[in-house]
Design a protein around this motif. Sequence first.
Motif, PDB file in Angstrom:
ATOM      1  N   LYS A   1       5.857   7.624   7.105  1.00 25.33           N
ATOM      2  CA  LYS A   1       6.914   6.952   5.769  1.00 25.33           C
ATOM      3  C   LYS A   1       8.036   7.634   6.437  1.00 25.33           C
ATOM      4  O   LYS A   1       9.024   6.917   6.017  1.00 25.33           O
ATOM      5  CB  LYS A   1       6.529   7.911   4.930  1.00 25.33           C
ATOM      6  CG  LYS A   1       5.074   7.174   4.334  1.00 25.33           C
ATOM      7  CD  LYS A   1       4.814   8.522   2.930  1.00 25.33           C
ATOM      8  CE  LYS A   1       5.797   7.874   1.722  1.00 25.33           C
ATOM      9  NZ  LYS A   1       5.506   8.385   0.537  1.00 25.33           N
TER      10      LYS A   1
ATOM     11  N   GLU B   1      -1.683  -0.096   6.505  1.00 24.99           N
ATOM     12  CA  GLU B   1      -1.438   1.185   5.991  1.00 24.99           C
ATOM     13  C   GLU B   1      -0.279   1.495   6.913  1.00 24.99           C
ATOM     14  O   GLU B   1      -0.181   2.253   7.949  1.00 24.99           O
ATOM     15  CB  GLU B   1      -2.263   2.143   6.307  1.00 24.99           C
ATOM     16  CG  GLU B   1      -2.756   3.634   5.176  1.00 24.99           C
ATOM     17  CD  GLU B   1      -3.227   3.975   4.919  1.00 24.99           C
ATOM     18  OE1 GLU B   1      -3.218   5.022   4.324  1.00 24.99           O
ATOM     19  OE2 GLU B   1      -4.489   3.394   5.294  1.00 24.99           O
TER      20      GLU B   1
ATOM     21  N   GLY C   1       0.786   5.741   8.071  1.00 22.90           N
ATOM     22  CA  GLY C   1       0.436   6.499   8.335  1.00 22.90           C
ATOM     23  C   GLY C   1       1.565   8.016   6.861  1.00 22.90           C
ATOM     24  O   GLY C   1       3.036   7.826   6.883  1.00 22.90           O
TER      25      GLY C   1
ATOM     26  N   ARG D   1       2.762   3.154   0.933  1.00 24.19           N
ATOM     27  CA  ARG D   1       2.034   3.057   2.350  1.00 24.19           C
ATOM     28  C   ARG D   1       1.554   2.128   2.574  1.00 24.19           C
ATOM     29  O   ARG D   1       0.680   2.093   3.604  1.00 24.19           O
ATOM     30  CB  ARG D   1       1.949   4.232   2.731  1.00 24.19           C
ATOM     31  CG  ARG D   1       2.933   5.671   1.928  1.00 24.19           C
ATOM     32  CD  ARG D   1       1.814   7.046   2.461  1.00 24.19           C
ATOM     33  NE  ARG D   1       0.841   7.264   2.268  1.00 24.19           N
ATOM     34  CZ  ARG D   1      -0.768   7.199   2.529  1.00 24.19           C
ATOM     35  NH1 ARG D   1      -0.217   6.904   3.963  1.00 24.19           N
ATOM     36  NH2 ARG D   1      -2.022   7.773   1.722  1.00 24.19           N
TER      37      ARG D   1
ATOM     38  N   GLU E   1      -4.777  -1.574  16.217  1.00 19.38           N
ATOM     39  CA  GLU E   1      -5.245  -0.587  16.094  1.00 19.38           C
ATOM     40  C   GLU E   1      -6.592   0.228  16.353  1.00 19.38           C
ATOM     41  O   GLU E   1      -7.530  -0.666  17.239  1.00 19.38           O
ATOM     42  CB  GLU E   1      -6.059  -0.749  14.814  1.00 19.38           C
ATOM     43  CG  GLU E   1      -6.087   0.738  13.705  1.00 19.38           C
ATOM     44  CD  GLU E   1      -6.517  -0.350  12.189  1.00 19.38           C
ATOM     45  OE1 GLU E   1      -6.958   0.614  11.358  1.00 19.38           O
ATOM     46  OE2 GLU E   1      -7.538  -1.651  11.886  1.00 19.38           O
TER      47      GLU E   1
ATOM     48  N   CYS F   1       3.250   3.009  13.340  1.00 21.27           N
ATOM     49  CA  CYS F   1       3.141   3.004  11.890  1.00 21.27           C
ATOM     50  C   CYS F   1       2.521   3.859  11.666  1.00 21.27           C
ATOM     51  O   CYS F   1       1.934   4.322  10.058  1.00 21.27           O
ATOM     52  CB  CYS F   1       2.871   1.686  10.764  1.00 21.27           C
ATOM     53  SG  CYS F   1       1.562   0.791  11.118  1.00 21.27           S
ATOM     54  N   SER F   2       1.451   4.198  11.817  1.00 17.56           N
ATOM     55  CA  SER F   2       0.127   5.164  11.728  1.00 17.56           C
ATOM     56  C   SER F   2      -0.418   5.661  13.355  1.00 17.56           C
ATOM     57  O   SER F   2       0.357   6.032  14.173  1.00 17.56           O
ATOM     58  CB  SER F   2      -0.545   4.929  10.504  1.00 17.56           C
ATOM     59  OG  SER F   2      -1.601   4.496  11.982  1.00 17.56           O
ATOM     60  N   ARG F   3      -0.758   6.751  12.794  1.00 19.92           N
ATOM     61  CA  ARG F   3      -1.412   7.792  13.475  1.00 19.92           C
ATOM     62  C   ARG F   3      -2.309   6.398  15.682  1.00 19.92           C
ATOM     63  O   ARG F   3      -2.131   6.774  15.998  1.00 19.92           O
ATOM     64  CB  ARG F   3      -2.674   9.053  13.981  1.00 19.92           C
ATOM     65  CG  ARG F   3      -2.650  10.003  14.398  1.00 19.92           C
ATOM     66  CD  ARG F   3      -4.142  10.773  14.343  1.00 19.92           C
ATOM     67  NE  ARG F   3      -5.285   9.788  13.219  1.00 19.92           N
ATOM     68  CZ  ARG F   3      -5.879  10.361  13.940  1.00 19.92           C
ATOM     69  NH1 ARG F   3      -6.195  10.078  15.559  1.00 19.92           N
ATOM     70  NH2 ARG F   3      -7.049   9.268  13.212  1.00 19.92           N
ATOM     71  N   ASN F   4      -2.685   5.917  14.566  1.00 25.14           N
ATOM     72  CA  ASN F   4      -3.606   4.749  15.219  1.00 25.14           C
ATOM     73  C   ASN F   4      -3.047   3.632  15.446  1.00 25.14           C
ATOM     74  O   ASN F   4      -4.451   2.105  15.802  1.00 25.14           O
ATOM     75  CB  ASN F   4      -5.282   4.809  15.326  1.00 25.14           C
ATOM     76  CG  ASN F   4      -5.332   4.666  13.785  1.00 25.14           C
ATOM     77  OD1 ASN F   4      -4.369   4.768  13.269  1.00 25.14           O
ATOM     78  ND2 ASN F   4      -6.647   4.739  13.493  1.00 25.14           N
ATOM     79  N   THR F   5      -2.143   2.983  14.449  1.00 25.68           N
ATOM     80  CA  THR F   5      -1.592   1.496  14.231  1.00 25.68           C
ATOM     81  C   THR F   5      -0.257   1.853  15.164  1.00 25.68           C
ATOM     82  O   THR F   5       0.881   2.231  15.457  1.00 25.68           O
ATOM     83  CB  THR F   5      -2.067   1.265  13.101  1.00 25.68           C
ATOM     84  OG1 THR F   5      -3.127   1.735  12.803  1.00 25.68           O
ATOM     85  CG2 THR F   5      -1.901  -0.013  13.281  1.00 25.68           C
TER      86      THR F   5
END
Length: 240
Positions: A232, A226, A228, A214, A157, A195-199
């Motif tokens: 999804k 989480e 993002g 989520r 992350e 899975c997200s903008r930063n992970t």
Amino acid sequence: MRKILILEDNLAALKHLTGIIRELDMKNEVYCFGNLKDAYQCAIERTIDLFLIDIILDTSHPGDVSGLKFAENIREMESYRFVPIIFITSLEDSKLYTYEKLHCYSFIEKPFDEETVKQSVEQCLKFPESSKGSKTLFFRKEGIILAVEREDITYAESSEHIMHIYTRQGDVLKIPYITLKKLLEEVDSPDFIQCSRNTIINRSYIQNVDIPNRMIRLKGSSGMVEIGVMFKKHMKECFQ
């Protein structure tokens, strides 16, 4: 997408080979080097699927076969024990040694015949990808080299220009100024997904994925990650 390393000291020959390989598939990544040091570094940091190695890398040195030495060192790495190698040469008497000792796949003789090059490369790229093997990642922090095994990373992350790399042993490596994109290039494995903008997360450690809420639950005591909002759909497609 396959990763091909070319070690050839002649710039014209290097460009010629690169052009031939790109004609086969523009999606292939081709790493071109004219010296041993940079080629070694690339082989350590990346997961190469095919090597094209010029046997003679220093024409000013009589009897030079430094390309063979490079191949010998590559073969000593567990992850490259069976990765195909094509030698670039005009040395007929080198063939027996390289076939028997270094398990060379084939030879490309100078001057190059484009169809022969294409056929040899295409055949080698039919081999299974090597990205599932083990790989050690190296990071520099405050003059110290930190190492972590790829398969030990559970997720990573980015926060305030610091990459937090979490491992299955419970350790957290904090590496400054490395982007998520760069880390994905370094891990070089389809097991790691964003899975997200930063992970990014290693799917090998996922216990279950809760798309509506989520959230991703990790195996053991590794916790939750989480998903993002914008990821999804991507995550749903990954786990359908």
